[in-house]
Scaffold this active site. Structure first.
Site, short mmCIF file in Angstrom:
data_model
loop_
_atom_site.label_atom_id
_atom_site.label_comp_id
_atom_site.label_asym_id
_atom_site.label_seq_id
_atom_site.Cartn_x
_atom_site.Cartn_y
_atom_site.Cartn_z
CB CYS A 140 -0.92 0.02 1.21
SG CYS A 140 -2.02 -1.40 1.30
NE ARG A 184 -2.74 -4.56 -2.85
CZ ARG A 184 -2.21 -3.92 -1.81
NH1 ARG A 184 -2.35 -2.62 -1.68
NH2 ARG A 184 -1.53 -4.58 -0.88
C1 BEZ Z 1 0.60 -4.62 1.87
O1 BEZ Z 1 1.80 -4.81 1.89
O2 BEZ Z 1 0.12 -3.55 1.48
C2 BEZ Z 1 -0.32 -5.71 2.29
C3 BEZ Z 1 0.05 -7.02 2.07
C4 BEZ Z 1 -0.78 -8.03 2.48
C5 BEZ Z 1 -1.97 -7.75 3.13
C6 BEZ Z 1 -2.35 -6.43 3.33
C7 BEZ Z 1 -1.53 -5.41 2.91
#
Ligand code: BEZ
Length: 241
Positions: A57, A140
């Site tokens: 993110c 997402r």
């Molecule tokens: C992230 O790195 O943004 C992420 C990865 C796995 C689950 C939720 C967020």
């Protein structure tokens, strides 16, 4: 809008392409917004991310923020959302600006609104929760909404996969080009490449096209006809003046 019954017998809504964007009022890192009415007359990308202070993110927010002016050049505003509270959002955006480095990006200030959705009200309205993936985090999701508040494109990615931002900008340009010139855009289209003219609606038009009667229109077969629109023409039509 379709309604589906989730495993817990909870009714969730899944907006569809062509539906009016579900309305909401929410607090964001830039103050309260009324969506989509505050964005009337402009394009908007409403997107969700799973959680603040997570690496994928963070890379996405830095990329979106770095491209914000490019999106604005095509009359397109960005609005982010996650199931986190306002203070978490503020703290995360401050960390991004003060500490984070990704590719050639650093000192990145996120100035577009980030919606707090701790109650999941908005995430549920937009079908951003996919319990098979995670029941407390939004996937997402990307909703491209036109100046009339209509959903024009929906793209979903799982939690582990960061979005392709060149594609998101290409989607905006292609939708705007299709609207302005009344055409469609073929696979992998980029401004300057040939576009698809609407299908022939009668045998007469199909015949005319195959005989080359429509100036500038070239047909491989009666149902597959293209024409040239230069990159300059596309840019002049869709770039904000
Ligand atoms: C992230 O790195 O943004 C992420 C990865 C796995 C689950 C939720 C967020």
């Amino acid at each position: 809008m379709s309604e589906q019954t989730a495993p817990q017998n909870e009714v969730v809504t899944m907006p569809r392409i062509g539906d009016p964007a579900p309305e909401f009022t929410a607090m964001t890192t830039q103050g309260e917004i009324n969506f989509p009415s505050d964005y009337a007359g402009r394009w908007a990308i409403l997107f969700s991310h799973p959680a603040d202070f997570t690496p994928v993110c963070t890379s996405e927010f830095m990329t979106f923020a770095s491209m914000e002016d490019e999106f604005k050049a095509y009359n397109t505003d960005l609005i982010g959302l996650s199931i986190d509270g306002l203070y978490s959002h503020i703290a995360w955006l401050r960390t991004i600006k003060d500490k984070m480095v990704f590719r050639d990006m650093k000192d990145v200030e996120v100035t577009f609104p980030l919606v707090e959705d701790i109650t999941m009200e908005v995430a549920k309205k937009y079908g951003m929760i996919m319990p098979g993936e995670d029941s407390t985090k939004a996937v997402r999701a990307v909703f491209v909404i036109d100046p009339h508040g209509i959903i024009r494109t929906i793209i979903y990615y799982p939690l582990s996969l960061g979005r392709n931002f060149d594609e998101l900008l290409r989607v905006v340009k292609a939708l705007q080009t299709a609207d302005h010139f009344d055409v469609a855009t073929p696979a992998d289209w980029r401004p300057g490449e040939r576009v698809i003219v609407p299908p022939a609606g009668s045998c007469g038009v199909a015949k005319d096209r195959m005989e080359g009667a429509e100036q500038g229109v070239e047909c491989v077969d009666w149902f597959f006809c293209t024409k040239d629109i230069s990159e300059e023409q596309v840019e002049a039509a869709i770039r904000a003046s």
